[in-house]
Design a protein around this motif. Structure first.
Motif, PDB file in Angstrom:
ATOM      1  N   LEU A   1       0.833  -1.203   0.000  1.00  0.00           N
ATOM      2  CA  LEU A   1       0.000   0.000   0.000  1.00  0.00           C
ATOM      3  C   LEU A   1       0.868   1.254   0.000  1.00  0.00           C
ATOM      4  N   PHE A   2       0.448   2.231  -0.753  1.00  0.00           N
ATOM      5  CA  PHE A   2       1.185   3.489  -0.814  1.00  0.00           C
ATOM      6  C   PHE A   2       0.264   4.661  -0.499  1.00  0.00           C
ATOM      7  N   GLY A   3       0.885   5.790  -0.164  1.00  0.00           N
ATOM      8  CA  GLY A   3       0.170   7.053   0.012  1.00  0.00           C
ATOM      9  C   GLY A   3      -0.986   6.947   0.988  1.00  0.00           C
ATOM     10  N   ILE A   4      -2.084   7.586   0.598  1.00  0.00           N
ATOM     11  CA  ILE A   4      -3.226   7.671   1.507  1.00  0.00           C
ATOM     12  C   ILE A   4      -3.874   6.304   1.708  1.00  0.00           C
ATOM     13  N   ALA A   5      -3.665   5.347   0.761  1.00  0.00           N
ATOM     14  CA  ALA A   5      -4.203   3.993   0.937  1.00  0.00           C
ATOM     15  C   ALA A   5      -3.567   3.345   2.163  1.00  0.00           C
ATOM     16  N   ARG A   6      -2.289   3.635   2.376  1.00  0.00           N
ATOM     17  CA  ARG A   6      -1.596   3.103   3.552  1.00  0.00           C
ATOM     18  C   ARG A   6      -2.163   3.708   4.834  1.00  0.00           C
ATOM     19  N   GLU A   7      -2.458   5.016   4.785  1.00  0.00           N
ATOM     20  CA  GLU A   7      -3.036   5.693   5.954  1.00  0.00           C
ATOM     21  C   GLU A   7      -4.371   5.069   6.322  1.00  0.00           C
ATOM     22  N   ILE A   8      -5.169   4.804   5.298  1.00  0.00           N
ATOM     23  CA  ILE A   8      -6.518   4.288   5.527  1.00  0.00           C
ATOM     24  C   ILE A   8      -6.462   2.894   6.150  1.00  0.00           C
ATOM     25  N   VAL A   9      -5.602   2.054   5.603  1.00  0.00           N
ATOM     26  CA  VAL A   9      -5.517   0.674   6.090  1.00  0.00           C
ATOM     27  C   VAL A   9      -4.712   0.597   7.391  1.00  0.00           C
TER      28      VAL A   9
ATOM     29  N   ALA B   1       0.186  -3.958  -5.809  1.00  0.00           N
ATOM     30  CA  ALA B   1       0.337  -2.701  -5.071  1.00  0.00           C
ATOM     31  C   ALA B   1      -0.801  -1.759  -5.414  1.00  0.00           C
ATOM     32  N   LEU B   2      -1.253  -1.016  -4.396  1.00  0.00           N
ATOM     33  CA  LEU B   2      -2.245   0.041  -4.611  1.00  0.00           C
ATOM     34  C   LEU B   2      -1.519   1.370  -4.557  1.00  0.00           C
ATOM     35  N   ILE B   3      -1.581   2.123  -5.667  1.00  0.00           N
ATOM     36  CA  ILE B   3      -0.826   3.363  -5.756  1.00  0.00           C
ATOM     37  C   ILE B   3      -1.754   4.533  -6.078  1.00  0.00           C
ATOM     38  N   PRO B   4      -2.109   5.335  -5.085  1.00  0.00           N
ATOM     39  CA  PRO B   4      -2.907   6.529  -5.367  1.00  0.00           C
ATOM     40  C   PRO B   4      -1.988   7.671  -5.822  1.00  0.00           C
ATOM     41  N   PRO B   5      -2.537   8.655  -6.528  1.00  0.00           N
ATOM     42  CA  PRO B   5      -1.697   9.794  -6.889  1.00  0.00           C
ATOM     43  C   PRO B   5      -1.372  10.603  -5.629  1.00  0.00           C
ATOM     44  N   VAL B   6      -0.222  11.240  -5.602  1.00  0.00           N
ATOM     45  CA  VAL B   6       0.106  12.171  -4.515  1.00  0.00           C
ATOM     46  C   VAL B   6       0.355  13.526  -5.154  1.00  0.00           C
TER      47      VAL B   6
ATOM     48  N   GLY C   1       7.569   9.273  -2.725  1.00  0.00           N
ATOM     49  CA  GLY C   1       7.574  10.141  -3.897  1.00  0.00           C
ATOM     50  C   GLY C   1       7.290   9.363  -5.165  1.00  0.00           C
ATOM     51  N   GLN C   2       6.862  10.094  -6.200  1.00  0.00           N
ATOM     52  CA  GLN C   2       6.568   9.502  -7.507  1.00  0.00           C
ATOM     53  C   GLN C   2       7.162  10.388  -8.591  1.00  0.00           C
ATOM     54  N   VAL C   3       7.703   9.767  -9.639  1.00  0.00           N
ATOM     55  CA  VAL C   3       8.213  10.518 -10.791  1.00  0.00           C
ATOM     56  C   VAL C   3       7.791   9.794 -12.070  1.00  0.00           C
ATOM     57  N   SER C   4       7.397  10.559 -13.079  1.00  0.00           N
ATOM     58  CA  SER C   4       7.176  10.006 -14.412  1.00  0.00           C
ATOM     59  C   SER C   4       7.296  11.137 -15.427  1.00  0.00           C
ATOM     60  N   VAL C   5       7.560  10.789 -16.673  1.00  0.00           N
ATOM     61  CA  VAL C   5       7.582  11.787 -17.746  1.00  0.00           C
ATOM     62  C   VAL C   5       6.355  11.523 -18.616  1.00  0.00           C
TER      63      VAL C   5
ATOM     64  N   LEU D   1      10.735   4.928   3.807  1.00  0.00           N
ATOM     65  CA  LEU D   1      10.662   4.219   5.093  1.00  0.00           C
ATOM     66  C   LEU D   1      11.041   2.753   4.951  1.00  0.00           C
ATOM     67  N   THR D   2      10.522   2.104   3.913  1.00  0.00           N
ATOM     68  CA  THR D   2      10.823   0.685   3.720  1.00  0.00           C
ATOM     69  C   THR D   2      11.981   0.508   2.743  1.00  0.00           C
ATOM     70  N   PHE D   3      12.424   1.596   2.180  1.00  0.00           N
ATOM     71  CA  PHE D   3      13.367   1.636   1.070  1.00  0.00           C
ATOM     72  C   PHE D   3      12.975   0.653  -0.023  1.00  0.00           C
ATOM     73  N   GLN D   4      11.698   0.717  -0.343  1.00  0.00           N
ATOM     74  CA  GLN D   4      11.204  -0.033  -1.493  1.00  0.00           C
ATOM     75  C   GLN D   4      11.013   0.965  -2.611  1.00  0.00           C
ATOM     76  N   SER D   5      11.452   0.600  -3.794  1.00  0.00           N
ATOM     77  CA  SER D   5      11.093   1.424  -4.930  1.00  0.00           C
ATOM     78  C   SER D   5      10.586   0.489  -6.000  1.00  0.00           C
ATOM     79  N   ARG D   6       9.608   0.945  -6.739  1.00  0.00           N
ATOM     80  CA  ARG D   6       9.128   0.120  -7.844  1.00  0.00           C
ATOM     81  C   ARG D   6       8.856   1.004  -9.042  1.00  0.00           C
ATOM     82  N   THR D   7       8.897   0.412 -10.203  1.00  0.00           N
ATOM     83  CA  THR D   7       8.630   1.128 -11.432  1.00  0.00           C
ATOM     84  C   THR D   7       7.434   0.462 -12.090  1.00  0.00           C
ATOM     85  N   LEU D   8       6.342   1.197 -12.101  1.00  0.00           N
ATOM     86  CA  LEU D   8       5.073   0.675 -12.620  1.00  0.00           C
ATOM     87  C   LEU D   8       4.947   1.044 -14.094  1.00  0.00           C
TER      88      LEU D   8
END
Lengths: 80, 366
Positions: free
Chosen positions: A7-15, A72-77, B162-166, B233-240
């Motif tokens: 879970l990422f972002g606000i989804a993590r907060e919610i759960v 993974a659940l990824i909401p926009p931030v 954080g998130q980055v994309s072009v 925090l978890t030092f996980q990074s992924r590229t979707l």
């Protein structure tokens, strides 16, 4: 089957945790998983845009899930 | 291009480490000098982006930000010091950047990017880098880049992530392909109210600067069709990986819903609202609130709530005196965007008796 969802972002907060494991029927779709999670955590239903990633690929609603999939659940931030 | 003046000896010395790279060399460094890059937001992300692009020798750097430097900015907005507090960010940033590299031109835009100015702003640049801090600006910049055919180097942060994309790079997918629906006010806990690890925008901003340089130089594989997500925090990074969606990628300034550009999330009205169910209860009570409809006369004519007073949003500033201060007032519109703006306007001029109907008539009738 057991599914693990990161879970990422606000989804993590919610759960309230950074990942969760749940049991789902075999062949569960990405949309089905999302619906199940929204029943368990109603606040998730308030998120209009929530990308579901399966094995690091943006998953369409009908994508079937498998036990070892990396989900993974990824909401926009929006912070800057 | 024969008209391009060659680098001077001090420039050669300054940029030597780039000139030594076969992938950049003199041709690449000249491309950087000729490049025009717009950085929107001179905050946490904007500072490192601007710093590295300026130092790299990007010839024309545009800085767009309407804010002034605040003390709370200093831990992460590293172009500023205590002496800059109260100064417009674009001016303070340009001072620091000129100190760093006075060979570039810095174009200052001390404005909030809006539907009214975005076209002219974006048209003057080759590449746009988004370091803004709200969803409406992010959707607006995306749509402007689609309209004008510009690549958008996007980065965003939240607490420790954080998130980055072009986006929109060589017919690649856009922001809307990834996140089709602009988040509602309720799901955007930003607006400077959320904490953030100070180094996070440094990490994300330097990745954006990297991608901006790659776009200008035509170097390597640009982060297009891929969203990079970092969790410190978890030092996980992924590229979707994600694809271009024919419908979403076609949305531009002319075809988007204008409501996507309204900032209701930052209004101090999150608490100053009520639900359709709460309104029903209040209307049935002994002291029902006054209903204020802020839509247009035609919408009002088609349908309105019984007893509602019509006061279209564009006329509110001039006719605010017609709104009672002593009796509870509930403001509504079609979906809740205009009424939230109306309540914000009224609250800034001292009304503490006004609430907005969340979801508007669409919720109330549903």
């Amino acid at each position: 089957m057991n599914l693990t969802v990161a879970l990422f972002g606000i989804a993590r907060e919610i759960v309230g945790q950074s990942s969760l494991t749940l049991t789902a029927p075999a062949g569960q779709s990405a949309a089905g998983l999302l619906a199940e999670l929204r029943t368990r955590y109603p606040a998730l239903a308030g998120l209009r845009s929530l990308a579901v990633a399966v094995n690091n690929e943006y998953a369409a609603a009908d994508v079937p899930l498998h036990e070892r999939d990396e989900i993974a659940l990824i909401p926009p931030v929006s912070g800057g | 291009m024969s008209s391009v003046p060659p680098f001077t000896a001090p420039e050669r010395q300054r940029y030597r480490r780039h000139l030594q790279l076969a992938e950049i060399g003199e041709a690449g460094q000249l491309r950087l000098r000729q490049a025009r890059v717009l950085v929107v937001g001179a905050g946490g992300l904007g500072c490192p982006i601007l710093q590295y692009l300026a130092a790299a020798g990007v010839g024309t750097l545009g800085l767009a930000d309407a804010d002034k430097v605040e003390l709370t900015n200093l831990p992460r907005q590293i172009l500023y010091g205590p002496a800059d507090v109260g100064q417009p960010k674009v001016e303070a940033a340009a001072r620091a950047l000129r100190h760093l590299n006075d060979l570039n031109t810095y174009a200052l835009h001390p404005v909030r990017v809006s539907p009214a100015n975005v076209r002219a702003l974006v048209a003057a640049y080759d590449v746009v880098v988004d370091g803004s801090d709200n969803f409406p600006t992010r959707y607006l910049l995306n749509d402007a880049c689609v309209s004008l055919g510009r690549p958008l180097v996007s980065g965003a942060i939240y607490k420790f992530e954080g998130q980055v994309s072009v986006f929109n790079y060589q017919d690649g997918p856009t922001y809307r392909c990834l996140f089709p629906e602009p988040p509602s006010a309720a799901e955007a806990p930003d607006c400077n109210t959320t904490g953030v690890l100070n180094v996070l925008p440094g990490l994300i901003g330097t990745v954006q600067a990297t991608e901006a340089l790659k776009v200008v130089l035509g170097l390597g594989d640009v982060l297009s069709g891929r969203l990079w997500v970092l969790d410190t925090l978890t030092f996980q990074s992924r590229t979707l990986r994600f694809k271009r969606d024919a419908v979403q990628s076609a949305i531009n300034l002319d075809t988007a819903n204008p409501a996507d550009y309204f900032d209701v999330s930052c209004a101090p009205t999150a608490a100053a609202s009520l639900t359709a169910e709460e309104l029903r209860q209040q209307l049935a009570s002994a002291a029902p609130p006054l209903l204020l409809d802020v839509r247009g006369p035609l919408e009002f004519q088609r349908r309105h709530l019984p007893g509602a007073l019509l006061l279209p949003l564009p006329e509110l500033a001039a006719r605010a005196a017609e709104v009672p201060r002593t009796r509870p007032v509930v403001v509504y519109c079609q979906s809740g965007v205009r009424s939230a703006q109306a309540v914000e306007q009224l609250r800034t001029i001292g009304y503490d008796n006004v609430l907005t109907l969340r979801g508007g008539l669409e919720e109330y009738s549903g």
